[in-house]
Scaffold this motif. Structure first.
Motif, mmCIF file in Angstrom:
data_model
loop_
_atom_site.group_PDB
_atom_site.id
_atom_site.type_symbol
_atom_site.label_atom_id
_atom_site.label_comp_id
_atom_site.label_asym_id
_atom_site.label_seq_id
_atom_site.Cartn_x
_atom_site.Cartn_y
_atom_site.Cartn_z
ATOM 1 N N GLU A 49 0.811 -1.212 0.000
ATOM 2 C CA GLU A 49 0.000 0.000 0.000
ATOM 3 C C GLU A 49 0.851 1.271 0.000
ATOM 4 N N THR A 54 2.069 1.886 -3.633
ATOM 5 C CA THR A 54 1.003 2.132 -4.610
ATOM 6 C C THR A 54 0.253 3.402 -4.249
ATOM 7 N N PRO A 55 0.383 4.470 -5.025
ATOM 8 C CA PRO A 55 -0.350 5.707 -4.744
ATOM 9 C C PRO A 55 -1.847 5.464 -4.656
ATOM 10 N N ALA A 56 -2.490 6.068 -3.659
ATOM 11 C CA ALA A 56 -3.921 5.854 -3.442
ATOM 12 C C ALA A 56 -4.763 6.535 -4.514
ATOM 13 N N ASP A 57 -4.576 7.834 -4.701
ATOM 14 C CA ASP A 57 -5.342 8.589 -5.695
ATOM 15 C C ASP A 57 -4.624 9.907 -5.964
ATOM 16 N N ASN A 58 -5.194 10.659 -6.869
ATOM 17 C CA ASN A 58 -4.573 11.924 -7.247
ATOM 18 C C ASN A 58 -4.711 13.004 -6.183
ATOM 19 N N GLN A 59 -5.561 12.748 -5.176
ATOM 20 C CA GLN A 59 -5.766 13.719 -4.118
ATOM 21 C C GLN A 59 -4.720 13.593 -3.006
ATOM 22 N N THR A 60 -3.916 12.558 -3.073
ATOM 23 C CA THR A 60 -2.911 12.311 -2.041
ATOM 24 C C THR A 60 -1.567 12.887 -2.449
ATOM 25 N N ARG A 75 2.368 13.027 -2.273
ATOM 26 C CA ARG A 75 3.497 12.131 -1.999
ATOM 27 C C ARG A 75 4.773 12.807 -2.482
ATOM 28 N N ASP A 96 -2.953 13.450 2.868
ATOM 29 C CA ASP A 96 -4.219 13.762 2.205
ATOM 30 C C ASP A 96 -4.931 14.824 3.041
#
Length: 265
Positions: free
Chosen positions: A88, A91-97, A99, A124
């Protein structure tokens, strides 16, 4: 040392740890820039650790790492183990997170500029997580890590330089070389800890200011008490006239790895 009032002395977590452990060693190492050659085994560990940090940084930036891994079986093993243990994080969660690897932040406190570099910052709208890679083989105790200025300063500075409440900040150390499979130690932050760290930091910096003023008048920083374990493997033991520690160094060509702190990159 601070001839210009606008000039800030930069301090990292490593320097705060050194200052708290032995003010005289801080003087020799940081102010006078004295050093001695690293033990070959320790130097090899540091080099391998640096390569792993670079590998993770390149991966986070989207740069190719296959050739990097193919050239180093040790890194390949660590990477595979970490990918299995914590997919996890890779693997990037979504574009709103948000990093970012090697995320850099600073904060002025008194006449000092506190500096941190997070191996990986994941944030986030609700929470922010600091990730730190460690490559030495044996994880220290959680209590020892909690008292380390890396843990204190990293979370403190993020709370001070962002809109996140302390309760929404955490820090996780990943020990990728630990026996069996990678291990992690996680710390959750809170307001009470933040206030406590602020007091400790202010007190330590106040003391540093006093010592620096004395140092400008040719007064050395104080030493730890004679017989302290801090002196056992210190390269400055002869300079400090700690004969027992000098004998320890002479009789132990390879220091115990538990007495060596990994440099945070």
């Amino acid at each position: 040392m601070l001839s210009n009032q606008t000039q800030l002395l930069r301090l990292s977590q490593g320097q705060l740890n050194l200052l708290e452990a032995c003010p005289r060693k801080f003087q020799h190492t940081y102010l006078e820039q004295l050093s001695s050659p690293l033990n070959p085994e320790h130097e090899e560990r540091q080099t391998l650790g640096s390569r792993f940090h670079l590998l993770m940084q390149q991966r986070e930036m989207g740069l190719p790492i296959d050739s990097f891994l193919e050239a180093d079986a040790q890194l390949q093993s660590w990477m595979a183990g970490f990918a299995n243990a914590a997919p996890e994080i890779l693997t990037p969660a979504d574009n709103q997170t948000f990093r970012e690897s090697e995320h850099y932040r600073t904060l002025q406190v008194q006449d000092y500029l506190l500096v941190v570099v997070y191996d990986l910052l994941i944030a986030d709208k609700q929470q922010a997580q600091i990730i730190d890679w460690k490559t030495y083989p044996k994880p220290p105790s959680k209590r020892k890590l909690e008292q380390n200025w890396q843990t204190r300063l990293y979370m403190f500075l993020l709370a001070e330089t962002s809109e996140y409440l302390p309760e929404n900040i955490s820090m996780t150390y990943w020990f990728v070389q630990s026996q069996g499979k990678p291990e992690n130690i996680k710390f959750n932050y809170n307001t009470a800890q933040h206030q406590q760290i602020d007091k400790k930091l202010q007190k330590l910096l106040n003391q540093l200011t006093i010592w620096l003023e004395g140092y400008q008048k040719n007064q050395p920083f104080p030493q730890v008490r004679d017989g302290s374990k801090v002196c056992d493997y210190c390269q400055f033991a002869p300079r400090c006239d700690r004969t027992q520690a000098t004998e320890e160094i002479a009789n132990n060509s390879l220091p115990n790895i538990d007495n060596i702190q990994e440099v945070s990159l």
